[in-house]
Design an enzyme around this catalytic site. Structure first.
Site, PDB file in Angstrom:
ATOM      1  N   HIS A  72      15.995  34.447  60.144  1.00 27.27           N
ATOM      2  CA  HIS A  72      15.581  35.848  60.282  1.00 27.27           C
ATOM      3  C   HIS A  72      16.806  36.754  60.342  1.00 27.27           C
ATOM      4  CE1 HIS A  72      11.125  35.514  61.705  1.00 27.27           C
ATOM      5  NE2 HIS A  72      11.381  34.804  60.631  1.00 27.27           N
ATOM      6  N   TYR A 201       8.610  43.583  68.150  1.00 26.33           N
ATOM      7  CA  TYR A 201       8.596  43.869  69.589  1.00 26.33           C
ATOM      8  C   TYR A 201       7.962  45.242  69.762  1.00 26.33           C
ATOM      9  CZ  TYR A 201      11.953  40.058  70.496  1.00 26.33           C
ATOM     10  OH  TYR A 201      12.573  38.842  70.618  1.00 26.33           O
ATOM     11  N   PRO A 293      11.832  36.726  79.148  1.00 24.43           N
ATOM     12  CA  PRO A 293      11.935  36.253  77.755  1.00 24.43           C
ATOM     13  C   PRO A 293      12.151  37.339  76.711  1.00 24.43           C
ATOM     14  CG  PRO A 293       9.665  36.097  78.552  1.00 24.43           C
ATOM     15  CD  PRO A 293      10.490  36.493  79.722  1.00 24.43           C
ATOM     16  N   LYS A 297      16.669  34.829  75.324  1.00 22.92           N
ATOM     17  CA  LYS A 297      17.987  34.325  75.704  1.00 22.92           C
ATOM     18  C   LYS A 297      17.982  33.042  76.545  1.00 22.92           C
ATOM     19  CE  LYS A 297      20.531  37.109  73.560  1.00 22.92           C
ATOM     20  NZ  LYS A 297      20.097  36.547  72.293  1.00 22.92           N
ATOM     21  N   TYR A 385      21.481  40.541  70.533  1.00 23.90           N
ATOM     22  CA  TYR A 385      20.317  39.753  70.116  1.00 23.90           C
ATOM     23  C   TYR A 385      20.740  38.496  69.349  1.00 23.90           C
ATOM     24  CZ  TYR A 385      15.537  38.669  68.804  1.00 23.90           C
ATOM     25  OH  TYR A 385      14.330  38.033  68.666  1.00 23.90           O
TER      26      TYR A 385
HETATM   27  P1  RFL Z   1      13.705  23.116  81.267  1.00 23.42           P
HETATM   28  O1  RFL Z   1      13.305  23.230  79.837  1.00 23.42           O
HETATM   29  O2  RFL Z   1      12.838  23.690  82.295  1.00 23.42           O
HETATM   30  O3  RFL Z   1      13.912  21.548  81.537  1.00 23.42           O
HETATM   31  C1  RFL Z   1      14.102  21.045  82.838  1.00 23.42           C
HETATM   32  C2  RFL Z   1      13.637  19.608  82.856  1.00 23.42           C
HETATM   33  O4  RFL Z   1      13.861  19.061  84.167  1.00 23.42           O
HETATM   34  C3  RFL Z   1      12.704  18.365  84.593  1.00 23.42           C
HETATM   35  N1  RFL Z   1      12.679  18.357  86.070  1.00 23.42           N
HETATM   36  C4  RFL Z   1      13.071  17.295  86.808  1.00 23.42           C
HETATM   37  N2  RFL Z   1      13.511  16.098  86.462  1.00 23.42           N
HETATM   38  C5  RFL Z   1      13.819  15.223  87.461  1.00 23.42           C
HETATM   39  N3  RFL Z   1      13.678  15.535  88.780  1.00 23.42           N
HETATM   40  C6  RFL Z   1      13.230  16.741  89.183  1.00 23.42           C
HETATM   41  N4  RFL Z   1      13.099  17.033  90.473  1.00 23.42           N
HETATM   42  C7  RFL Z   1      12.896  17.691  88.167  1.00 23.42           C
HETATM   43  N5  RFL Z   1      12.436  18.963  88.192  1.00 23.42           N
HETATM   44  C8  RFL Z   1      12.304  19.349  86.921  1.00 23.42           C
HETATM   45  C9  RFL Z   1      11.550  19.140  83.972  1.00 23.42           C
HETATM   46  O5  RFL Z   1      10.367  18.332  83.861  1.00 23.42           O
HETATM   47  C10 RFL Z   1      12.133  19.487  82.616  1.00 23.42           C
HETATM   48  O6  RFL Z   1      11.880  18.504  81.636  1.00 23.42           O
HETATM   49  O7  RFL Z   1      15.175  23.728  81.500  1.00 23.42           O
HETATM   50  P2  RFL Z   1      16.452  23.823  80.522  1.00 23.42           P
HETATM   51  O8  RFL Z   1      16.716  22.498  79.866  1.00 23.42           O
HETATM   52  O9  RFL Z   1      17.486  24.495  81.309  1.00 23.42           O
HETATM   53  O10 RFL Z   1      15.986  24.776  79.316  1.00 23.42           O
HETATM   54  C11 RFL Z   1      15.725  26.140  79.541  1.00 23.42           C
HETATM   55  C12 RFL Z   1      14.624  26.644  78.608  1.00 23.42           C
HETATM   56  O11 RFL Z   1      13.519  25.769  78.689  1.00 23.42           O
HETATM   57  C13 RFL Z   1      14.174  28.077  78.952  1.00 23.42           C
HETATM   58  O12 RFL Z   1      15.279  28.882  79.277  1.00 23.42           O
HETATM   59  C14 RFL Z   1      13.424  28.750  77.789  1.00 23.42           C
HETATM   60  O13 RFL Z   1      12.241  28.078  77.484  1.00 23.42           O
HETATM   61  C15 RFL Z   1      13.099  30.197  78.138  1.00 23.42           C
HETATM   62  N6  RFL Z   1      12.310  30.857  77.093  1.00 23.42           N
HETATM   63  C16 RFL Z   1      12.930  31.327  75.952  1.00 23.42           C
HETATM   64  N7  RFL Z   1      14.255  31.151  75.750  1.00 23.42           N
HETATM   65  C17 RFL Z   1      14.855  31.545  74.574  1.00 23.42           C
HETATM   66  O14 RFL Z   1      16.079  31.363  74.413  1.00 23.42           O
HETATM   67  N8  RFL Z   1      14.124  32.146  73.551  1.00 23.42           N
HETATM   68  C18 RFL Z   1      12.796  32.352  73.675  1.00 23.42           C
HETATM   69  O15 RFL Z   1      12.191  32.817  72.715  1.00 23.42           O
HETATM   70  C19 RFL Z   1      12.143  31.969  74.912  1.00 23.42           C
HETATM   71  N9  RFL Z   1      10.815  32.149  75.083  1.00 23.42           N
HETATM   72  C20 RFL Z   1      10.925  31.012  77.245  1.00 23.42           C
HETATM   73  C21 RFL Z   1      10.198  31.664  76.212  1.00 23.42           C
HETATM   74  C22 RFL Z   1      10.253  30.503  78.358  1.00 23.42           C
HETATM   75  C23 RFL Z   1       8.885  30.656  78.489  1.00 23.42           C
HETATM   76  N10 RFL Z   1       8.267  30.093  79.652  1.00 23.42           N
HETATM   77  C24 RFL Z   1       6.962  29.634  79.750  1.00 23.42           C
HETATM   78  C25 RFL Z   1       9.056  29.800  80.814  1.00 23.42           C
HETATM   79  C26 RFL Z   1       8.839  31.839  76.316  1.00 23.42           C
HETATM   80  C27 RFL Z   1       8.169  31.352  77.458  1.00 23.42           C
HETATM   81  C28 RFL Z   1       6.694  31.602  77.501  1.00 23.42           C
HETATM   82  C1  PHB Z   2       8.590  33.098  71.028  1.00 22.20           C
HETATM   83  O1  PHB Z   2       8.424  32.956  69.798  1.00 22.20           O
HETATM   84  O2  PHB Z   2       8.062  32.340  71.844  1.00 22.20           O
HETATM   85  C2  PHB Z   2       9.471  34.193  71.510  1.00 22.20           C
HETATM   86  C3  PHB Z   2      10.175  34.950  70.592  1.00 22.20           C
HETATM   87  C4  PHB Z   2      10.985  35.995  71.037  1.00 22.20           C
HETATM   88  C5  PHB Z   2      11.061  36.270  72.387  1.00 22.20           C
HETATM   89  C6  PHB Z   2      10.366  35.512  73.313  1.00 22.20           C
HETATM   90  C7  PHB Z   2       9.552  34.462  72.872  1.00 22.20           C
HETATM   91  O3  PHB Z   2      11.833  37.312  72.791  1.00 22.20           O
END
Ligand code: RFL
Ligand code: PHB
Length: 390
Positions: A72, A201, A293, A297, A385
């Protein structure tokens, strides 16, 4: 069991760290609380910065990403009934982002780890790090009813916001900074073509909305909702109706709807814990910080942390130097705070804040009008971004 680096958590941070260390000949064991299938069923991020793509290339996990990921070169800001294009490529000298689901990144890294023969313990209960303020740390856990101990040189806490790593550090040694936003995002995944070829957005008076995607046939949509709302209150029909109302008429008309595959509400939070190291325990990713989100980032910050941490640990193990590990926290936090600022700013700009009066709403609108009328302001948005360098 014994290893050099015990990694707690097999999310993107833990898995990427494992592969970067493996490439440098450093032994790791990953201890994960959930099952492999559970970890792979979590629908999360979708936007990858070029820095993260480069790290995945470096460890040999970018094959499918390059075949299936979508490049993109821009996205749209929608407000006041008009769509405004943010030309990332022009504003940043040719940079772009890649649309590729976090689930797919995780799957690719897990497959690579399995092929490399490095150990992962899934479904580990009662995981606990010990003695990380001394020379011989360890991690204990229970697997299949049996108590186990993993001795190690250092522990990497990659276990997310609710993990045990940060919670094991003495409270007095950590300083936390937090902002909880008075709303959440209701997200829907559906097997329908995206409404536009790039992300939209939308900062609407009814609340924020985001049109995103996972592929040319799978869409990801979000609408801002109240914190006390529940996904069960939202039929698919209600969701599509609300989303349409937050889009301009032409986009609403073009929206293709269908049954949702997943529907969930996520709260929005800004959070940083300082420092990101305590003795021989190092925090990376969501274990140390959370961003709302809006700026996409969170996952990308986990990748830059892991880049700094892997370099520091490689220096520690191969050159017997502690300079890298001593500098890790400050280096990672410098980038974390800039991403915190950007995510907070984008969230403030585009959401409906219940406490905002008429003046604050006009300020939001004036800032959006200024943004799309000024190449300088747009360049600052675009630079953040696509991701600040590391
Ligand atoms: P994670 O992915 O939460 O992984 C942590 C892992 O640790 C395990 N765990 C344990 N294991 C052993 N003992 C324990 N006591 C434990 N407690 C937990 C968990 O089961 C898990 O497998 O953290 P990590 O690796 O730091 O990764 C971070 C990302 O997952 C997170 O920052 C992103 O998903 C945030 N996020 C987004 N980030 C982006 O860069 N771009 C996006 O578009 C974006 N969209 C989002 C998002 C997060 C969302 N949610 C639901 C939180 C959209 C959503 C909806
Ligand atoms: C997504 O596709 O899940 C997504 C994309 C952009 C964002 C947050 C989430 O800023």
């Amino acid at each position: 069991m014994r290893t050099q680096v015990a990694i707690i958590g097999s999310g993107p941070a833990g898995l990427l760290l494992g592969q970067l260390l493996h490439k440098a000949g450093i032994d790791t064991v990953i201890i994960e609380r959930k099952s492999r299938d559970y970890v792979l069923s979590r629908i999360r991020a979708g936007v990858l910065e070029q820095g993260m793509v480069r790290l995945l290339e470096q460890v040999g996990a970018a094959g499918r990403l390059h075949a299936e990921g979508l490049r993109h070169d821009g996205f749209d800001l929608l407000f006041g009934g008009m769509r405004h294009h943010v030309d990332l490529a022009r504003l940043t000298g040719g940079q772009h982002v890649t649309i590729y689901g976090q689930t797919e990144v995780t799957r690719d890294l897990m497959d690579l780890r399995e092929a490399s023969g490095a150990a992962t313990v899934f479904e580990a209960e009662d995981v606990a790090p010990h003695d990380f303020d001394r020379d011989r740390p360890s991690v204990t856990f229970v697997r299949d009813g049996q108590a186990q101990r993993l001795d190690c040189d250092v522990i990497a806490g990659c276990d997310g916001y609710h993990g045990i790593s940060r919670a094991s550090i003495p409270e007095a040694a950590l300083q936390s900074f937090e902002r909880v936003y008075p709303f959440g995002w209701l997200g829907v995944l559906a097997e329908v073509p995206p409404v536009s070829h790039e992300l939209i957005y939308a900062g609407d008076e009814r609340g924020f909305a985001l049109c995103s995607m996972r592929s040319s046939h799978r869409s990801r949509y979000y609408v801002q909702c109240s914190l006390d709302d529940h996904a069960e209150n939202w039929s698919d029909q209600r969701f599509w109706g609300e989303l349409r109302q937050r889009l301009d008429p032409a986009t609403a008309e073009a929206l293709v709807t269908g049954p949702s595959i997943e529907k969930a509400i996520a709260p929005l939070r800004s959070f940083v814990a300082e420092p990101m190291r305590f003795g021989r325990l190092f925090l990376a990713g969501d274990a140390a910080h959370i961003v709302p989100p809006t700026g996409a980032k969170g996952l990308n910050l986990a990748a830059s942390d892991v880049h700094y941490l892997s370099q520091a640990l490689i220096e520690h193990f191969t050159e017997r130097s502690s300079a890298g590990i001593d500098a890790y926290s400050a280096k990672a936090l410098a980038r974390v705070w800039k991403a915190e600022r950007f995510s907070w700013w984008m969230t403030s700009l585009l959401h409906h804040f219940p406490e905002n009066g008429a003046f604050a709403r006009r300020m939001q609108r004036a800032e959006l009008d200024y943004l799309v009328s000024s190449d300088h302001a747009m360049a600052a948005l675009a630079e953040n971004y696509v991701g600040l360098p590391y």
